[in-house]
Write a protein that holds these residues in place. Structure first.
Motif, PDB file in Angstrom:
ATOM      1  N   MET A 109      20.893  49.298 -84.099  1.00 48.12           N
ATOM      2  CA  MET A 109      20.676  48.892 -85.764  1.00 48.12           C
ATOM      3  C   MET A 109      21.914  48.979 -86.526  1.00 48.12           C
ATOM      4  SD  MET A 109      17.471  49.983 -88.043  1.00 48.12           S
ATOM      5  CE  MET A 109      17.205  49.227 -89.430  1.00 48.12           C
ATOM      6  N   SER A 110      22.608  47.890 -86.926  1.00 48.41           N
ATOM      7  CA  SER A 110      23.369  47.584 -87.665  1.00 48.41           C
ATOM      8  C   SER A 110      23.413  48.236 -89.230  1.00 48.41           C
ATOM      9  CB  SER A 110      24.071  46.172 -87.890  1.00 48.41           C
ATOM     10  OG  SER A 110      23.219  45.221 -88.531  1.00 48.41           O
ATOM     11  N   ASP A 111      24.617  48.407 -89.820  1.00 48.03           N
ATOM     12  CA  ASP A 111      24.626  49.175 -91.111  1.00 48.03           C
ATOM     13  C   ASP A 111      24.349  48.159 -92.100  1.00 48.03           C
ATOM     14  OD1 ASP A 111      25.095  50.068 -93.598  1.00 48.03           O
ATOM     15  OD2 ASP A 111      27.155  51.244 -92.776  1.00 48.03           O
ATOM     16  N   PRO A 112      23.195  48.215 -92.925  1.00 48.47           N
ATOM     17  CA  PRO A 112      22.812  47.141 -93.944  1.00 48.47           C
ATOM     18  C   PRO A 112      23.962  46.831 -94.976  1.00 48.47           C
ATOM     19  CG  PRO A 112      21.313  48.695 -94.044  1.00 48.47           C
ATOM     20  CD  PRO A 112      22.178  49.163 -92.997  1.00 48.47           C
ATOM     21  N   THR A 113      24.765  47.847 -95.110  1.00 53.27           N
ATOM     22  CA  THR A 113      25.762  47.798 -96.315  1.00 53.27           C
ATOM     23  C   THR A 113      26.893  46.675 -95.809  1.00 53.27           C
ATOM     24  OG1 THR A 113      26.955  49.413 -95.562  1.00 53.27           O
ATOM     25  CG2 THR A 113      25.324  50.073 -97.255  1.00 53.27           C
ATOM     26  N   GLU A 114      27.055  46.395 -94.390  1.00 53.17           N
ATOM     27  CA  GLU A 114      28.080  45.636 -93.837  1.00 53.17           C
ATOM     28  C   GLU A 114      27.481  44.286 -93.680  1.00 53.17           C
ATOM     29  OE1 GLU A 114      29.806  47.793 -90.689  1.00 53.17           O
ATOM     30  OE2 GLU A 114      30.459  49.297 -92.024  1.00 53.17           O
ATOM     31  N   GLU A 115      26.114  43.848 -93.550  1.00 54.60           N
ATOM     32  CA  GLU A 115      25.656  42.759 -93.563  1.00 54.60           C
ATOM     33  C   GLU A 115      25.824  41.747 -94.547  1.00 54.60           C
ATOM     34  OE1 GLU A 115      21.581  43.026 -92.186  1.00 54.60           O
ATOM     35  OE2 GLU A 115      21.946  44.618 -90.984  1.00 54.60           O
ATOM     36  N   PRO A 116      26.162  40.572 -94.385  1.00 51.35           N
ATOM     37  CA  PRO A 116      26.530  39.438 -95.321  1.00 51.35           C
ATOM     38  C   PRO A 116      25.017  39.035 -95.900  1.00 51.35           C
ATOM     39  CG  PRO A 116      26.870  38.557 -93.221  1.00 51.35           C
ATOM     40  CD  PRO A 116      26.539  39.902 -92.949  1.00 51.35           C
ATOM     41  N   GLU A 117      23.913  39.340 -95.454  1.00 48.08           N
ATOM     42  CA  GLU A 117      22.856  38.958 -96.136  1.00 48.08           C
ATOM     43  C   GLU A 117      22.163  40.089 -96.737  1.00 48.08           C
ATOM     44  OE1 GLU A 117      21.493  35.627 -95.808  1.00 48.08           O
ATOM     45  OE2 GLU A 117      23.322  35.085 -95.228  1.00 48.08           O
ATOM     46  N   SER A 118      22.743  40.976 -97.229  1.00 49.39           N
ATOM     47  CA  SER A 118      22.066  42.350 -97.790  1.00 49.39           C
ATOM     48  C   SER A 118      21.517  42.006 -99.230  1.00 49.39           C
ATOM     49  CB  SER A 118      23.091  43.482 -97.794  1.00 49.39           C
ATOM     50  OG  SER A 118      24.043  43.222 -98.788  1.00 49.39           O
ATOM     51  N   VAL A 119      20.733  42.752 -99.925  1.00 50.50           N
ATOM     52  CA  VAL A 119      20.404  42.571-101.080  1.00 50.50           C
ATOM     53  C   VAL A 119      21.252  42.721-101.967  1.00 50.50           C
ATOM     54  CG1 VAL A 119      18.734  43.434-102.646  1.00 50.50           C
ATOM     55  CG2 VAL A 119      17.751  43.380-100.362  1.00 50.50           C
ATOM     56  N   GLY A 120      22.146  43.800-101.898  1.00 51.94           N
ATOM     57  CA  GLY A 120      23.158  44.066-102.658  1.00 51.94           C
ATOM     58  C   GLY A 120      24.132  42.597-102.959  1.00 51.94           C
ATOM     59  N   THR A 121      24.469  42.370-101.585  1.00 46.78           N
ATOM     60  CA  THR A 121      25.382  41.095-101.571  1.00 46.78           C
ATOM     61  C   THR A 121      24.799  39.935-102.410  1.00 46.78           C
ATOM     62  OG1 THR A 121      26.237  41.553 -99.557  1.00 46.78           O
ATOM     63  CG2 THR A 121      26.526  39.558-100.196  1.00 46.78           C
ATOM     64  N   TRP A 122      23.575  39.671-102.341  1.00 51.27           N
ATOM     65  CA  TRP A 122      22.834  38.440-102.732  1.00 51.27           C
ATOM     66  C   TRP A 122      22.767  38.647-104.366  1.00 51.27           C
ATOM     67  CZ3 TRP A 122      23.411  33.776-101.711  1.00 51.27           C
ATOM     68  CH2 TRP A 122      23.675  33.405-100.203  1.00 51.27           C
ATOM     69  N   ALA A 123      22.537  40.037-104.779  1.00 53.00           N
ATOM     70  CA  ALA A 123      22.367  40.393-106.165  1.00 53.00           C
ATOM     71  C   ALA A 123      23.692  40.109-106.751  1.00 53.00           C
ATOM     72  CB  ALA A 123      21.634  41.730-106.325  1.00 53.00           C
ATOM     73  N   LYS A 124      24.962  40.476-106.060  1.00 52.91           N
ATOM     74  CA  LYS A 124      26.060  40.432-106.697  1.00 52.91           C
ATOM     75  C   LYS A 124      26.302  38.676-106.858  1.00 52.91           C
ATOM     76  CE  LYS A 124      30.879  41.943-106.276  1.00 52.91           C
ATOM     77  NZ  LYS A 124      31.620  42.706-105.435  1.00 52.91           N
ATOM     78  N   ARG A 125      26.243  38.126-105.883  1.00 50.10           N
ATOM     79  CA  ARG A 125      26.489  36.701-105.844  1.00 50.10           C
ATOM     80  C   ARG A 125      25.577  35.952-106.828  1.00 50.10           C
ATOM     81  NH1 ARG A 125      26.715  33.611-100.029  1.00 50.10           N
ATOM     82  NH2 ARG A 125      27.474  32.128-101.748  1.00 50.10           N
ATOM     83  N   TYR A 126      24.152  36.179-107.122  1.00 50.01           N
ATOM     84  CA  TYR A 126      23.468  35.714-108.106  1.00 50.01           C
ATOM     85  C   TYR A 126      24.021  36.061-109.587  1.00 50.01           C
ATOM     86  CZ  TYR A 126      19.714  34.519-111.333  1.00 50.01           C
ATOM     87  OH  TYR A 126      19.393  34.212-112.390  1.00 50.01           O
ATOM     88  N   TYR A 127      24.465  37.417-109.775  1.00 47.78           N
ATOM     89  CA  TYR A 127      25.175  37.625-111.131  1.00 47.78           C
ATOM     90  C   TYR A 127      26.306  36.740-111.263  1.00 47.78           C
ATOM     91  CZ  TYR A 127      27.784  40.311-114.306  1.00 47.78           C
ATOM     92  OH  TYR A 127      28.589  40.650-115.582  1.00 47.78           O
ATOM     93  N   PHE A 128      26.985  36.737-110.328  1.00 48.62           N
ATOM     94  CA  PHE A 128      28.441  36.035-110.631  1.00 48.62           C
ATOM     95  C   PHE A 128      28.147  34.293-110.866  1.00 48.62           C
ATOM     96  CE2 PHE A 128      30.579  39.769-109.072  1.00 48.62           C
ATOM     97  CZ  PHE A 128      31.325  40.035-109.892  1.00 48.62           C
ATOM     98  N   ALA A 129      27.270  33.881-109.869  1.00 46.08           N
ATOM     99  CA  ALA A 129      26.877  32.582-110.149  1.00 46.08           C
ATOM    100  C   ALA A 129      26.405  32.339-111.494  1.00 46.08           C
ATOM    101  CB  ALA A 129      25.903  31.961-108.988  1.00 46.08           C
TER     102      ALA A 129
END
Length: 149
Positions: free
Chosen positions: A1-21
């Motif tokens: 199983m891969s590390d979810p913190t390194e996945e480009p589709e993580s919740v954190g990544t999308w939360a950050k992208r939404y915030y900046f957009a």
């Protein structure tokens, strides 16, 4: 199983992208009215709370003293805000809307409503509730955890 913190589709990544957009879109809406998002937030607080000390304003907005000072100075130059020493404590500055500031506030759109309507169009209410719940719970868990203990 891969590390979810390194996945480009993580919740954190999308939360950050939404915030900046979202922030970029809000800034674009406000730019048409000659103000930035922090200036809008100051006007919002002053319209909602009335005269307030600059220190209280900084706490309410979670803005550092130096940053807030520059924003307030800009709003004073634009004639939207007045700044005066507090009668209770001369070291404190009271900030309030001017008549022109109130008129400007009354004419401004709610940029967050406009952006939110676009961002969330077509998303089912249940999906939104789940997203809010997941982000709220994750945030609370991180805030309540004692890292490094």
């Amino acid at each position: 199983m891969s590390d979810p913190t390194e996945e480009p589709e993580s919740v954190g990544t999308w939360a950050k992208r939404y915030y900046f957009a979202n922030r970029s879109a809000v800034d674009a809406v406000l730019r048409q009215h000659g103000i930035g998002s922090t200036q809008w937030a100051v006007l919002y607080e002053l319209a909602a709370r009335g005269p307030i000390t600059q220190r209280e304003l900084g706490r309410a907005l979670h803005v550092e003293k130096a940053s807030l000072s520059g924003v307030v100075s800009t709003l004073v130059r634009k004639g939207l805000v007045d700044q005066a020493p507090s009668t209770a404590d001369q070291r404190q500055r009271i900030v309030q809307l001017t008549g022109a500031g109130q008129a400007a506030w009354d004419s401004l759109p709610d940029p967050f409503a406009e952006v939110r309507a676009t961002a969330l169009a077509g998303i089912a209410p249940g999906d939104l509730a789940t997203a809010v719940d997941v982000l709220r719970r994750a945030t609370e868990q991180v805030e309540n955890h004692h890292f490094g203990d």
